[in-house]
Design an enzyme around this catalytic site. Structure first.
Site, PDB file in Angstrom:
ATOM      1  N   GLU A   1      -7.948  -7.180   7.699  1.00 20.40           N
ATOM      2  CA  GLU A   1      -8.029  -5.850   8.273  1.00 20.40           C
ATOM      3  C   GLU A   1      -8.738  -5.016   7.487  1.00 20.40           C
ATOM      4  O   GLU A   1      -9.603  -4.138   8.779  1.00 20.40           O
ATOM      5  CB  GLU A   1      -6.379  -5.015   8.125  1.00 20.40           C
ATOM      6  CG  GLU A   1      -5.487  -5.895   9.587  1.00 20.40           C
ATOM      7  CD  GLU A   1      -5.501  -5.724  10.791  1.00 20.40           C
ATOM      8  OE1 GLU A   1      -6.455  -5.396  11.319  1.00 20.40           O
ATOM      9  OE2 GLU A   1      -5.357  -7.096  11.368  1.00 20.40           O
TER      10      GLU A   1
ATOM     11  N   TYR B   1       2.897  14.118   0.077  1.00 23.03           N
ATOM     12  CA  TYR B   1       3.578  15.327   0.389  1.00 23.03           C
ATOM     13  C   TYR B   1       3.360  15.736  -1.765  1.00 23.03           C
ATOM     14  O   TYR B   1       4.498  16.989  -1.410  1.00 23.03           O
ATOM     15  CB  TYR B   1       5.082  14.823   0.723  1.00 23.03           C
ATOM     16  CG  TYR B   1       4.901  13.803   2.055  1.00 23.03           C
ATOM     17  CD1 TYR B   1       4.006  14.950   3.521  1.00 23.03           C
ATOM     18  CD2 TYR B   1       5.178  12.848   1.680  1.00 23.03           C
ATOM     19  CE1 TYR B   1       3.818  13.847   4.134  1.00 23.03           C
ATOM     20  CE2 TYR B   1       4.299  12.175   3.356  1.00 23.03           C
ATOM     21  CZ  TYR B   1       4.167  12.863   4.255  1.00 23.03           C
ATOM     22  OH  TYR B   1       4.155  11.939   5.391  1.00 23.03           O
TER      23      TYR B   1
ATOM     24  N   LYS C   1      -1.109   1.584   2.465  1.00 28.05           N
ATOM     25  CA  LYS C   1      -0.194   2.998   3.406  1.00 28.05           C
ATOM     26  C   LYS C   1       1.411   1.595   3.791  1.00 28.05           C
ATOM     27  O   LYS C   1       0.790   0.149   4.132  1.00 28.05           O
ATOM     28  CB  LYS C   1      -0.208   3.505   4.466  1.00 28.05           C
ATOM     29  CG  LYS C   1       0.706   4.377   4.776  1.00 28.05           C
ATOM     30  CD  LYS C   1       0.249   4.895   6.157  1.00 28.05           C
ATOM     31  CE  LYS C   1       1.521   5.465   6.853  1.00 28.05           C
ATOM     32  NZ  LYS C   1       1.039   5.644   7.988  1.00 28.05           N
TER      33      LYS C   1
ATOM     34  N   LYS D   1      -2.398  -1.003   7.111  1.00 32.32           N
ATOM     35  CA  LYS D   1      -0.734  -0.377   7.550  1.00 32.32           C
ATOM     36  C   LYS D   1       0.518  -1.579   7.284  1.00 32.32           C
ATOM     37  O   LYS D   1       0.357  -1.916   8.357  1.00 32.32           O
ATOM     38  CB  LYS D   1      -1.630   0.839   8.320  1.00 32.32           C
ATOM     39  CG  LYS D   1       0.079   0.878   8.612  1.00 32.32           C
ATOM     40  CD  LYS D   1      -0.314   2.822   9.597  1.00 32.32           C
ATOM     41  CE  LYS D   1       1.015   3.336   9.892  1.00 32.32           C
ATOM     42  NZ  LYS D   1       0.649   4.303  11.115  1.00 32.32           N
TER      43      LYS D   1
HETATM   44  C1  PBG Z   1       1.488   6.927  12.835  1.00 29.87           C
HETATM   45  C2  PBG Z   1       1.456   7.522  11.627  1.00 29.87           C
HETATM   46  C3  PBG Z   1       2.793   7.202  10.790  1.00 29.87           C
HETATM   47  C4  PBG Z   1       3.053   7.912   9.188  1.00 29.87           C
HETATM   48  C5  PBG Z   1       1.791   8.365   9.535  1.00 29.87           C
HETATM   49  N1  PBG Z   1       1.378   8.097  10.717  1.00 29.87           N
HETATM   50  C6  PBG Z   1       4.357   6.547  11.425  1.00 29.87           C
HETATM   51  C7  PBG Z   1       4.446   5.361  11.422  1.00 29.87           C
HETATM   52  O1  PBG Z   1       3.337   4.399  11.560  1.00 29.87           O
HETATM   53  O2  PBG Z   1       5.896   4.710  11.699  1.00 29.87           O
HETATM   54  C8  PBG Z   1       3.943   7.866   8.108  1.00 29.87           C
HETATM   55  C9  PBG Z   1       3.177   8.806   7.113  1.00 29.87           C
HETATM   56  C10 PBG Z   1       4.572   9.189   6.374  1.00 29.87           C
HETATM   57  O3  PBG Z   1       5.795   8.183   6.138  1.00 29.87           O
HETATM   58  O4  PBG Z   1       4.793  10.085   5.310  1.00 29.87           O
HETATM   59  N2  PBG Z   1       1.007   8.507  13.400  1.00 29.87           N
END
Ligand code: PBG
Length: 295
Positions: free
Chosen positions: A204, A284, A219, A166
């Site tokens: 990771e 989405y 992500k 992430k």
């Molecule tokens: C953290 C989380 C985030 C997203 C999913 N889980 C936000 C972040 O890490 O700042 C982002 C997902 C998206 O942008 O659609 N709980």
């Protein structure tokens, strides 16, 4: 997979301005969306909660009557096993400062205290009917701790999708409005990955696989397709990729202006993510794509 926002105490659905076509849902409205997801043949949904009250440690996250457990119970009762239910596990929607866990005096997140909270969250979601929990806070040791905590709570069959790779990303912008999780100060650069570093992502991914993850997530998705492809080559676990809020919102905004054909571009985006090697795509656009037979 369709990401869904469930807000405590909300009656009906409240559209999210930064994500055209996306709403926050109350329980009945969430059930209706889940039933539609079954109808159009989606693989599943992932739930994010918006609590009525926040505090410094994010205790609403593990409240068994909080928004996510309430939605999980109602959706499970309505759809049975016809939909796979994931629950996102993080404290950023539940803390009043918006960080992913309790914060130390120096402003950094307290890694181990955050992980203790995630375990409580995960057990609450498992007991409410989640098939898999998805820790997204990027704290060290979170996957191993969740596996141990779930097992000790008798939830051995609940799986873990690790948000393993992430990245710290500007593409999460619209999510903060959808989930009400804007940071009050600081940033997430200390625990999310730097966008230029592919090897940190590889490390990771390997750590989370070793800690017992049942699936690995990358992500955002489109700006990180090289990471998706590398994860596919390096691991035999299912690979998930999250086409995040900013990736979706850019297309939706351009579509609204008539600058491109949104559904066509979204279909092409999801296809590209799958081509790179993802088994599961979170987007989405999931409902619209499935409804129109595009994928
Ligand atoms: C953290 C989380 C985030 C997203 C999913 N889980 C936000 C972040 O890490 O700042 C982002 C997902 C998206 O942008 O659609 N709980």
């Amino acid at each position: 997979m369709l990401p869904m926002f469930v807000a405590e105490g909300l009656d009906g659905a409240r559209p999210v301005a930064s994500l055209p076509g996306v709403s926050q849902h109350g329980v009945a409205s969430a059930v209706a969306v889940a039933e539609e997801a079954v109808e159009v043949g989606l693989g599943g949904v992932i739930l994010f909660g918006i609590p009525a009250e926040k505090d410094a440690v994010g205790s609403a996250g593990w409240d068994p009557d909080g928004p996510v457990p309430a939605a999980l119970r109602a959706i499970r009762a309505a759809v049975g096993d016809r939909l796979v239910l994931w629950a996102d596990v993080c404290q950023c929607e539940y803390t009043d400062h918006g960080h992913c866990g309790p914060v130390l005096a120096d402003g950094e997140v307290d890694n181990d205290a955050a992980v203790e909270g995630y375990v409580r969250d995960a057990v609450a979601y498992a007991e409410a009917g989640a098939d898999l929990v998805a820790p997204s806070g990027m704290m060290d040791g979170q996957v191993a701790a969740l596996r141990r905590g779930l097992d000790q709570a008798g939830q051995q069959t609940v799986g873990i999708v690790a948000y393993a790779a992430k990245f710290a990303s500007g593409f999460y912008g619209p999510f903060r409005e959808a989930a009400g999780s804007a940071l009050v100060g600081g940033d997430r650069a200390g625990h999310q990955l730097p966008s230029g570093n592919a090897r940190a992502a590889a490390v990771e991914l390997a750590l989370d696989a070793e800690e017992g993850a049942d699936a690995l997530m990358v992500k955002p998705a489109l700006a990180y397709l090289d990471i998706v492809a590398a994860a596919r080559r390096a691991h035999d676990l299912p690979i998930a990729a999250y086409h995040v809020s900013g990736e979706y919102a850019m297309v939706a905004a351009a579509h609204e202006r008539g600058w491109l054909d949104g559904p066509e571009v979204l279909e092409e985006s999801v296809r590209s993510i799958r081509r790179a090697g993802a088994d599961v795509v979170l987007t989405y656009a999931a409902m619209d794509l499935a409804r129109s037979g595009r994928s």
